[in-house]
Write an enzyme that holds these catalytic residues in place. Structure first.
Site, PDB file in Angstrom:
ATOM      1  N   TYR A  17      53.144  47.666  29.646  1.00 18.48           N
ATOM      2  CA  TYR A  17      52.063  46.672  29.668  1.00 18.48           C
ATOM      3  C   TYR A  17      51.169  46.809  28.438  1.00 18.48           C
ATOM      4  O   TYR A  17      50.426  45.882  28.118  1.00 18.48           O
ATOM      5  CB  TYR A  17      51.154  46.835  30.890  1.00 18.48           C
ATOM      6  N   GLY A  18      51.178  47.978  27.818  1.00 19.49           N
ATOM      7  CA  GLY A  18      50.282  48.221  26.690  1.00 19.49           C
ATOM      8  C   GLY A  18      48.825  48.281  27.119  1.00 19.49           C
ATOM      9  O   GLY A  18      47.926  47.930  26.352  1.00 19.49           O
TER      10      GLY A  18
END
Length: 194
Positions: A17-18
């Site tokens: 997802y970062g």
């Protein structure tokens, strides 16, 4: 940060997802104590070395110090990769980088496989040193109840955490919900969460 101001105390992140860095920044800016926020992160399609690297990178980027829960995001990659990821997570827990271990999107055969890994690690390093599946995360809602998974988790004392329990809002107008929303004076989201 708005979620924390609104009262959220659980942040769900993942390498893919970062979002680990932004979760850490939000907690630091919120003025809340780190211990008051439960942070989950996940590793996706990783082996032993990649999982170790993912944990360390996530902690470094977020500045959190530890993850409350770390999950193998999905059972992709085959048994050896899953086994390597689990071992790296167990070591990170031993080192205080992770408080609890778990899995996401596993079938019952993957869960059984993980129990075998745990037993293998315990035979190598001693009782209690193989980790434990504390939490399992699956898409769960009335149209995807997964009784086999729920039964397995209940019989093995694994906490179940649902994702997408609101079905992304796509079934709020289902005829079966209407009588329940009226009976309990709740909206469709409240009924689905319950």
């Amino acid at each position: 940060m708005d979620a924390l101001r609104a009262g959220y105390r659980h942040l769900d992140s993942a390498r893919i997802y970062g979002s680990e860095a932004s979760c850490g920044q939000a907690i630091q800016r919120s003025g809340l104590s780190r211990e008051d926020i439960f942070v989950t992160s996940k590793v996706f399609r990783a082996r032993y070395a990649e999982t170790k690297e993912a944990i360390d990178a996530g902690l470094g980027e977020s500045g959190l110090g530890y993850f409350d829960l770390y999950l193998i995001h999905a059972p992709y990659g085959g048994p050896e990769k899953r086994k390597g990821s689990w071992r790296a997570m167990v070591e990170a827990k031993r080192d205080g980088k992770i408080k609890s271990l778990g899995v996401s999107n596993y079938g019952t055969h993957h869960l059984e496989e993980t129990l075998a890994y745990i037993a293998e690690l315990e035979s190598e390093f001693g009782k209690g040193n193989g980790g434990e599946i504390s939490v399992g995360q699956w898409e769960l809602h009335p149209w995807l109840a997964r009784p086999d998974i729920v039964s397995w988790c209940q019989s093995h004392d694994v906490a179940i955490r649902a994702y997408c329990p609101l079905i992304r809002g796509q079934r709020f107008n289902e005829p079966i919900l209407r009588p329940l929303t009226e009976k309990y004076n709740k909206n469709p989201a409240q009924v689905l969460l319950r």
